[in-house]
Design a protein around this motif. Structure first.
Motif, PDB file in Angstrom:
ATOM      1  N   VAL A  46     -15.143  -5.683 -40.601  1.00 15.66           N
ATOM      2  CA  VAL A  46     -14.780  -6.897 -39.872  1.00 15.66           C
ATOM      3  C   VAL A  46     -13.271  -6.912 -39.661  1.00 15.66           C
ATOM      4  O   VAL A  46     -12.498  -6.785 -40.620  1.00 15.66           O
ATOM      5  N   ASP A  47     -12.852  -7.034 -38.385  1.00 17.81           N
ATOM      6  CA  ASP A  47     -11.427  -7.136 -38.053  1.00 17.81           C
ATOM      7  C   ASP A  47     -10.627  -5.967 -38.631  1.00 17.81           C
ATOM      8  O   ASP A  47      -9.526  -6.149 -39.165  1.00 17.81           O
ATOM      9  N   CYS A  48     -11.165  -4.769 -38.514  1.00 18.45           N
ATOM     10  CA  CYS A  48     -10.461  -3.583 -39.018  1.00 18.45           C
ATOM     11  C   CYS A  48      -9.819  -2.825 -37.864  1.00 18.45           C
ATOM     12  O   CYS A  48     -10.262  -2.903 -36.720  1.00 18.45           O
ATOM     13  N   THR A  60     -23.139   7.492 -37.699  1.00 15.67           N
ATOM     14  CA  THR A  60     -23.377   6.197 -38.334  1.00 15.67           C
ATOM     15  C   THR A  60     -24.826   5.773 -38.136  1.00 15.67           C
ATOM     16  O   THR A  60     -25.436   6.079 -37.114  1.00 15.67           O
ATOM     17  N   GLU A  61     -25.350   5.083 -39.119  1.00 13.81           N
ATOM     18  CA  GLU A  61     -26.695   4.523 -39.029  1.00 13.81           C
ATOM     19  C   GLU A  61     -26.686   3.130 -39.646  1.00 13.81           C
ATOM     20  O   GLU A  61     -26.244   2.946 -40.781  1.00 13.81           O
ATOM     21  N   ARG A  62     -27.119   2.163 -38.856  1.00 21.73           N
ATOM     22  CA  ARG A  62     -27.201   0.763 -39.293  1.00 21.73           C
ATOM     23  C   ARG A  62     -25.864   0.229 -39.813  1.00 21.73           C
ATOM     24  O   ARG A  62     -25.816  -0.566 -40.745  1.00 21.73           O
ATOM     25  N   CYS A  63     -24.783   0.659 -39.183  1.00 24.23           N
ATOM     26  CA  CYS A  63     -23.459   0.121 -39.522  1.00 24.23           C
ATOM     27  C   CYS A  63     -23.127  -1.056 -38.614  1.00 24.23           C
ATOM     28  O   CYS A  63     -23.739  -1.227 -37.554  1.00 24.23           O
ATOM     29  N   GLU A  64     -22.162  -1.854 -39.033  1.00 19.43           N
ATOM     30  CA  GLU A  64     -21.719  -2.990 -38.229  1.00 19.43           C
ATOM     31  C   GLU A  64     -20.196  -2.999 -38.146  1.00 19.43           C
ATOM     32  O   GLU A  64     -19.516  -2.946 -39.180  1.00 19.43           O
ATOM     33  N   PHE A  65     -19.704  -3.062 -36.916  1.00 21.18           N
ATOM     34  CA  PHE A  65     -18.267  -3.194 -36.671  1.00 21.18           C
ATOM     35  C   PHE A  65     -18.077  -4.466 -35.851  1.00 21.18           C
ATOM     36  O   PHE A  65     -18.586  -4.561 -34.731  1.00 21.18           O
ATOM     37  N   THR A  66     -17.369  -5.413 -36.377  1.00 21.29           N
ATOM     38  CA  THR A  66     -17.169  -6.694 -35.692  1.00 21.29           C
ATOM     39  C   THR A  66     -15.680  -6.940 -35.474  1.00 21.29           C
ATOM     40  O   THR A  66     -14.895  -6.911 -36.428  1.00 21.29           O
ATOM     41  N   GLU A  67     -15.304  -7.120 -34.198  1.00 19.95           N
ATOM     42  CA  GLU A  67     -13.917  -7.389 -33.818  1.00 19.95           C
ATOM     43  C   GLU A  67     -12.969  -6.316 -34.356  1.00 19.95           C
ATOM     44  O   GLU A  67     -11.868  -6.620 -34.823  1.00 19.95           O
ATOM     45  N   CYS A  68     -13.383  -5.081 -34.257  1.00 22.45           N
ATOM     46  CA  CYS A  68     -12.539  -3.969 -34.698  1.00 22.45           C
ATOM     47  C   CYS A  68     -11.795  -3.358 -33.513  1.00 22.45           C
ATOM     48  O   CYS A  68     -12.248  -3.418 -32.374  1.00 22.45           O
ATOM     49  N   ASP A  69     -10.658  -2.749 -33.788  1.00 22.77           N
ATOM     50  CA  ASP A  69      -9.791  -2.185 -32.749  1.00 22.77           C
ATOM     51  C   ASP A  69      -9.831  -0.659 -32.823  1.00 22.77           C
ATOM     52  O   ASP A  69      -9.384  -0.058 -33.803  1.00 22.77           O
ATOM     53  N   PHE A  70     -10.380  -0.035 -31.759  1.00 25.10           N
ATOM     54  CA  PHE A  70     -10.478   1.419 -31.687  1.00 25.10           C
ATOM     55  C   PHE A  70      -9.511   1.981 -30.642  1.00 25.10           C
ATOM     56  O   PHE A  70      -9.772   3.027 -30.050  1.00 25.10           O
ATOM     57  N   THR A  71      -8.394   1.322 -30.426  1.00 23.68           N
ATOM     58  CA  THR A  71      -7.416   1.796 -29.457  1.00 23.68           C
ATOM     59  C   THR A  71      -6.976   3.224 -29.795  1.00 23.68           C
ATOM     60  O   THR A  71      -6.538   3.509 -30.913  1.00 23.68           O
ATOM     61  N   ALA A  84     -24.095  -1.581 -34.730  1.00 23.94           N
ATOM     62  CA  ALA A  84     -23.563  -2.647 -33.881  1.00 23.94           C
ATOM     63  C   ALA A  84     -22.047  -2.548 -33.831  1.00 23.94           C
ATOM     64  O   ALA A  84     -21.388  -2.446 -34.875  1.00 23.94           O
ATOM     65  N   LEU A  85     -21.513  -2.537 -32.602  1.00 23.58           N
ATOM     66  CA  LEU A  85     -20.069  -2.554 -32.388  1.00 23.58           C
ATOM     67  C   LEU A  85     -19.779  -3.777 -31.510  1.00 23.58           C
ATOM     68  O   LEU A  85     -19.628  -3.671 -30.311  1.00 23.58           O
ATOM     69  N   ARG A  86     -19.733  -4.931 -32.117  1.00 22.83           N
ATOM     70  CA  ARG A  86     -19.659  -6.185 -31.382  1.00 22.83           C
ATOM     71  C   ARG A  86     -18.219  -6.673 -31.247  1.00 22.83           C
ATOM     72  O   ARG A  86     -17.466  -6.683 -32.219  1.00 22.83           O
ATOM     73  N   THR A  87     -17.890  -7.100 -30.020  1.00 21.79           N
ATOM     74  CA  THR A  87     -16.559  -7.629 -29.681  1.00 21.79           C
ATOM     75  C   THR A  87     -15.445  -6.721 -30.200  1.00 21.79           C
ATOM     76  O   THR A  87     -14.441  -7.192 -30.729  1.00 21.79           O
TER      77      THR A  87
END
Length: 222
Positions: A46-48, A60-71, A84-87
């Protein structure tokens, strides 16, 4: 000095503790970190920040990334299932050669990123921003693209059969030669796209014609 050492140790713990399941990492900075070829299951972030991180070949399997920055992150040839790679933000990121299966990219933003070639199936791209992204000849059959930003997206030759494009923004979208048969798409939005040579079914053709002011007579005539 003790605080600096503690901060460094905490960051190192964040990076080294990703192998276990059910861990939640909040607000961590993984800028320039190398996770190439690793396998993550059930991780939650979250927010990473993964700015300029090397994630090439990550699985990845069944991971969740929320509001993360992959710039600037390199996710080339990575493989994701049920993740899930949400927002999240993908600016100048690389996903070439990646696969996404049964994933969610709800509300994520892609800017100046390389996605081709991309294998993506049974994935939710609703509310995602893909404006200007090159997705030529990509198979997007059956994907959920509800209210997605596809302004000026290059979808020439892409297959969008059975895709849900309801509410999607299609101004200037390159759809020449694309396959839109059985897709759910707003005729008024489609009228703002470039569609020369696109394949459509009768219902889409009729809606498109009406959006251009034509009176369509489908009655039987002897």
């Amino acid at each position: 000095m003790e605080q600096l050492n503690a901060d460094a140790a905490e960051l190192e713990d964040d990076a080294s503790g990703l192998d276990g399941e059910d861990e939640v990492v909040v607000g961590a900075d993984f800028t320039d970190h190398v996770f190439a070829g690793e396998r993550w299951t059930g991780r939650r972030f979250v927010d990473c920040r993964f700015i300029d991180a090397d994630l090439r070949g990550l699985v990845t399997e069944r991971c969740e990334f929320t509001e993360c920055d992959f710039t600037g992150a390199d996710l080339g040839e990575s493989h994701h299932r049920g993740t899930a790679l949400r927002t999240c933000v993908f600016s100048r990121a690389t996903l070439s050669g990646s696969t996404l299966t049964a994933c969610s990219l709800l509300g994520s933003q892609f800017t100046d990123s390389r996605l081709r070639p991309l294998t993506i199936t049974d994935t939710d791209l609703s509310l995602a921003s893909l404006g200007g992204i090159d997705l030529r000849n990509t198979n997007l059959d059956g994907l959920r693209l509800r209210e997605a930003n596809l302004v000026s997206t290059d979808l020439r030759g892409a297959s969008l059969r059975r895709a849900n494009l309801s509410g999607a923004r299609l101004s200037g979208t390159r759809l020449e030669g694309a396959d839109l048969r059985d897709a759910l798409v707003d005729a008024s939005a489609l009228a703002a796209a470039r569609v020369t040579g696109a394949k459509v079914d009768v219902s889409i053709a009729v809606g498109f014609a009406r959006a251009h002011g034509l009176v369509v007579d489908l009655g039987d005539h002897d």
